[in-house]
Design a protein around this motif. Structure first.
Motif, PDB file in Angstrom:
ATOM      1  N   VAL A 172      19.205  25.865 -34.501  1.00 25.20           N
ATOM      2  CA  VAL A 172      19.935  26.473 -33.391  1.00 25.20           C
ATOM      3  C   VAL A 172      19.108  27.603 -32.794  1.00 25.20           C
ATOM      4  O   VAL A 172      18.236  28.182 -33.453  1.00 25.20           O
ATOM      5  CB  VAL A 172      21.308  27.021 -33.834  1.00 25.20           C
ATOM      6  N   ALA A 173      19.404  27.904 -31.552  1.00 29.03           N
ATOM      7  CA  ALA A 173      18.741  29.022 -30.860  1.00 29.03           C
ATOM      8  C   ALA A 173      19.686  29.567 -29.814  1.00 29.03           C
ATOM      9  O   ALA A 173      20.660  28.911 -29.418  1.00 29.03           O
ATOM     10  CB  ALA A 173      17.426  28.569 -30.222  1.00 29.03           C
ATOM     11  N   MET A 227       9.642  33.804 -41.974  1.00 24.70           N
ATOM     12  CA  MET A 227      11.022  33.417 -42.229  1.00 24.70           C
ATOM     13  C   MET A 227      11.835  34.633 -42.650  1.00 24.70           C
ATOM     14  O   MET A 227      11.345  35.509 -43.372  1.00 24.70           O
ATOM     15  CB  MET A 227      11.100  32.343 -43.317  1.00 24.70           C
ATOM     16  N   TYR A 228      13.076  34.673 -42.173  1.00 23.25           N
ATOM     17  CA  TYR A 228      14.023  35.707 -42.573  1.00 23.25           C
ATOM     18  C   TYR A 228      15.194  35.015 -43.282  1.00 23.25           C
ATOM     19  O   TYR A 228      15.870  34.172 -42.688  1.00 23.25           O
ATOM     20  CB  TYR A 228      14.542  36.488 -41.372  1.00 23.25           C
ATOM     21  N   GLY A 229      15.393  35.367 -44.529  1.00 24.89           N
ATOM     22  CA  GLY A 229      16.532  34.835 -45.271  1.00 24.89           C
ATOM     23  C   GLY A 229      17.597  35.897 -45.423  1.00 24.89           C
ATOM     24  O   GLY A 229      17.292  37.060 -45.681  1.00 24.89           O
ATOM     25  N   SER A 230      18.849  35.512 -45.259  1.00 25.37           N
ATOM     26  CA  SER A 230      19.949  36.470 -45.369  1.00 25.37           C
ATOM     27  C   SER A 230      21.124  35.835 -46.112  1.00 25.37           C
ATOM     28  O   SER A 230      21.416  34.647 -45.933  1.00 25.37           O
ATOM     29  CB  SER A 230      20.405  36.940 -43.986  1.00 25.37           C
ATOM     30  N   THR A 231      21.784  36.645 -46.925  1.00 27.26           N
ATOM     31  CA  THR A 231      23.006  36.189 -47.594  1.00 27.26           C
ATOM     32  C   THR A 231      24.217  36.288 -46.689  1.00 27.26           C
ATOM     33  O   THR A 231      25.297  35.823 -47.046  1.00 27.26           O
ATOM     34  CB  THR A 231      23.268  37.031 -48.854  1.00 27.26           C
ATOM     35  N   SER A 232      24.056  36.877 -45.504  1.00 31.02           N
ATOM     36  CA  SER A 232      25.169  37.084 -44.580  1.00 31.02           C
ATOM     37  C   SER A 232      25.042  36.152 -43.378  1.00 31.02           C
ATOM     38  O   SER A 232      24.088  36.249 -42.602  1.00 31.02           O
ATOM     39  CB  SER A 232      25.202  38.539 -44.102  1.00 31.02           C
ATOM     40  N   LEU A 233      26.011  35.262 -43.208  1.00 31.60           N
ATOM     41  CA  LEU A 233      26.005  34.371 -42.051  1.00 31.60           C
ATOM     42  C   LEU A 233      26.168  35.160 -40.764  1.00 31.60           C
ATOM     43  O   LEU A 233      25.583  34.813 -39.726  1.00 31.60           O
ATOM     44  CB  LEU A 233      27.116  33.335 -42.187  1.00 31.60           C
ATOM     45  N   SER A 234      26.940  36.230 -40.801  1.00 28.43           N
ATOM     46  CA  SER A 234      27.112  37.076 -39.613  1.00 28.43           C
ATOM     47  C   SER A 234      25.792  37.691 -39.189  1.00 28.43           C
ATOM     48  O   SER A 234      25.488  37.799 -37.991  1.00 28.43           O
ATOM     49  CB  SER A 234      28.135  38.176 -39.895  1.00 28.43           C
ATOM     50  N   THR A 235      24.977  38.093 -40.164  1.00 32.39           N
ATOM     51  CA  THR A 235      23.665  38.657 -39.852  1.00 32.39           C
ATOM     52  C   THR A 235      22.750  37.601 -39.251  1.00 32.39           C
ATOM     53  O   THR A 235      22.025  37.865 -38.281  1.00 32.39           O
ATOM     54  CB  THR A 235      23.030  39.247 -41.122  1.00 32.39           C
ATOM     55  N   ILE A 236      22.773  36.399 -39.818  1.00 34.46           N
ATOM     56  CA  ILE A 236      21.961  35.305 -39.262  1.00 34.46           C
ATOM     57  C   ILE A 236      22.353  35.050 -37.813  1.00 34.46           C
ATOM     58  O   ILE A 236      21.493  34.926 -36.925  1.00 34.46           O
ATOM     59  CB  ILE A 236      22.153  34.031 -40.106  1.00 34.46           C
ATOM     60  N   LEU A 237      23.649  34.985 -37.566  1.00 36.48           N
ATOM     61  CA  LEU A 237      24.145  34.736 -36.220  1.00 36.48           C
ATOM     62  C   LEU A 237      23.695  35.830 -35.257  1.00 36.48           C
ATOM     63  O   LEU A 237      23.241  35.555 -34.135  1.00 36.48           O
ATOM     64  CB  LEU A 237      25.665  34.643 -36.237  1.00 36.48           C
ATOM     65  N   VAL A 240      19.936  35.473 -34.478  1.00 35.68           N
ATOM     66  CA  VAL A 240      19.646  34.354 -33.581  1.00 35.68           C
ATOM     67  C   VAL A 240      20.092  34.680 -32.162  1.00 35.68           C
ATOM     68  O   VAL A 240      19.385  34.406 -31.186  1.00 35.68           O
ATOM     69  CB  VAL A 240      20.315  33.065 -34.093  1.00 35.68           C
ATOM     70  N   CYS A 241      21.274  35.272 -32.032  1.00 33.65           N
ATOM     71  CA  CYS A 241      21.768  35.643 -30.703  1.00 33.65           C
ATOM     72  C   CYS A 241      20.881  36.690 -30.031  1.00 33.65           C
ATOM     73  O   CYS A 241      20.834  36.776 -28.801  1.00 33.65           O
ATOM     74  CB  CYS A 241      23.197  36.182 -30.811  1.00 33.65           C
ATOM     75  N   GLY A 247      17.337  29.561 -35.708  1.00 30.78           N
ATOM     76  CA  GLY A 247      18.074  29.566 -36.964  1.00 30.78           C
ATOM     77  C   GLY A 247      18.252  28.174 -37.516  1.00 30.78           C
ATOM     78  O   GLY A 247      18.178  27.169 -36.786  1.00 30.78           O
ATOM     79  N   VAL A 248      18.489  28.101 -38.809  1.00 34.56           N
ATOM     80  CA  VAL A 248      18.877  26.867 -39.476  1.00 34.56           C
ATOM     81  C   VAL A 248      20.167  27.162 -40.225  1.00 34.56           C
ATOM     82  O   VAL A 248      20.165  27.833 -41.258  1.00 34.56           O
ATOM     83  CB  VAL A 248      17.788  26.364 -40.443  1.00 34.56           C
ATOM     84  N   VAL A 249      21.277  26.690 -39.685  1.00 34.93           N
ATOM     85  CA  VAL A 249      22.599  26.925 -40.267  1.00 34.93           C
ATOM     86  C   VAL A 249      23.447  25.676 -40.027  1.00 34.93           C
ATOM     87  O   VAL A 249      23.029  24.744 -39.351  1.00 34.93           O
ATOM     88  CB  VAL A 249      23.302  28.162 -39.658  1.00 34.93           C
TER      89      VAL A 249
END
Length: 327
Positions: A172-173, A227-237, A240-241, A247-249
């Motif tokens: 996603v982007a 690469m950036y890895g995060s345990t928080s989906l909100s942070t990933i979102l 990416v935004c 992103g890969v989610v």
């Protein structure tokens, strides 16, 4: 004939010493002391007139009698669970339940599950813990949570698992970055030139994506991928935004952003990404009626969610959508 009663607490203690291979582990599991465990086993052996464990410097192991009795003990404990379940079948659940949830499910169907639990069991109070699946597994086995909804299943003899379905991953982007990248399928080496954001570095998605990116970068003569890895989906979102990278989610957790156009799915020429497989897991010792009942409701809600996904017209999410308010 001498009549004696076997204490179910002693039978349960015997079961867990046998399963976990030691008195200390059983004491931790049953939230009691090691001397109390020893005393219960000694009393059980006295009443049965046989030894169930051999004790030596290497620990404890079942005797021949103990191996035969273990199967009976397990069936007796199951009968107790069945009896409690029948007795409470028409009675609403009460008390407190500690529920551990992986964040992906928070962004999908957890609110629907909470509504159903409240409607059916208004006197059951849920304490919700949101964490990584790795941490939730440790909390479940350690007794900190009663029920865990996590990437699973949890492979442990003390744990029951019910499948909650699988969610595919996708690239996603943001809308602006997707427009800059152009139409797909996009070559993987092109994405390797930008930061890629996904789940934590300990996760399977991170490892799979990193291996693919490194192979593509090496073939194209590029440097190591970022690469950036995060345990928080909100942070990933959020990242990416903010156009930090692609992103890969799982799209299942991004329905609003994809529908409103803030995020776009990318078509990428790469090997298939692994699915995220989720399970409801709880320990089946003692009174596990409440965790089992809520787990079953989670299965029902997850099935409805997957049915909705299958009915949804997915191709428009791949098209260009003019609105970008979601990010």
């Amino acid at each position: 004939m001498e009549v004696f009663l076997l204490d179910l607490r002693g039978i349960e203690t015997f079961f867990w010493v046998a399963r976990l291979g030691g008195f200390r582990a059983a004491a931790d599991k049953l939230h009691t002391s090691q001397p109390a465990v020893s005393q219960r086993i000694q009393l059980m052996e006295e009443r049965l007139g046989v030894r169930v464990f051999e004790r030596d410097t290497r620990g404890v192991r079942l005797t021949a009698h103990g191996r035969v009795l273990l199967d009976h003990a397990e069936r007796m404990l199951q009968l107790r669970r069945d009896m409690l379940q029948v007795a409470r079948a028409e009675i609403g659940l009460r008390g407190h339940l500690s529920l551990g949830v992986a964040e992906t499910l928070v962004h999908t169907w957890l609110p629907d599950l909470l509504h159903r639990v409240h409607d059916r069991h208004p006197e059951l109070v849920l304490q919700i813990e949101v964490d990584t699946s790795r941490n939730l597994r440790a909390q479940l086995l350690g007794g900190q949570v009663d029920l865990a909804l996590l990437m699973g299943p949890v492979s442990d003899p003390s744990v029951e698992n019910l499948p909650l379905g699988r969610y595919p991953l996708a690239w996603v982007a943001s809308a602006s970055l997707a427009q800059e990248l152009g139409e797909g399928p996009l070559p993987l080496e092109r994405l390797a030139q930008r930061p890629v954001i996904t789940y934590s570095s300990a996760s399977i998605p991170y490892q799979v994506v990193r291996a693919s990116l490194m192979q593509a970068a090496r073939a194209a003569g590029l440097g190591l991928p970022r690469m950036y890895g995060s345990t928080s989906l909100s942070t990933i979102l959020r990242m990416v935004c903010s156009d930090i990278g692609v992103g890969v989610v799982t799209p299942a957790a991004l329905r609003r952003e994809l529908t409103q156009g803030g995020l776009r799915l990318l078509q990428v020429a790469s090997a298939p990404l692994p699915d995220l497989s989720f399970s409801a897991a709880w320990q089946h010792h003692g009174d596990s009626h409440a965790p089992a009942a809520v787990a079953q409701m989670a299965v029902e809600i997850a099935a409805l969610d997957h049915e909705l996904i299958n009915k949804t017209d997915q191709p428009p999410l791949l098209d260009t959508i003019g609105q970008t308010e979601a990010c």
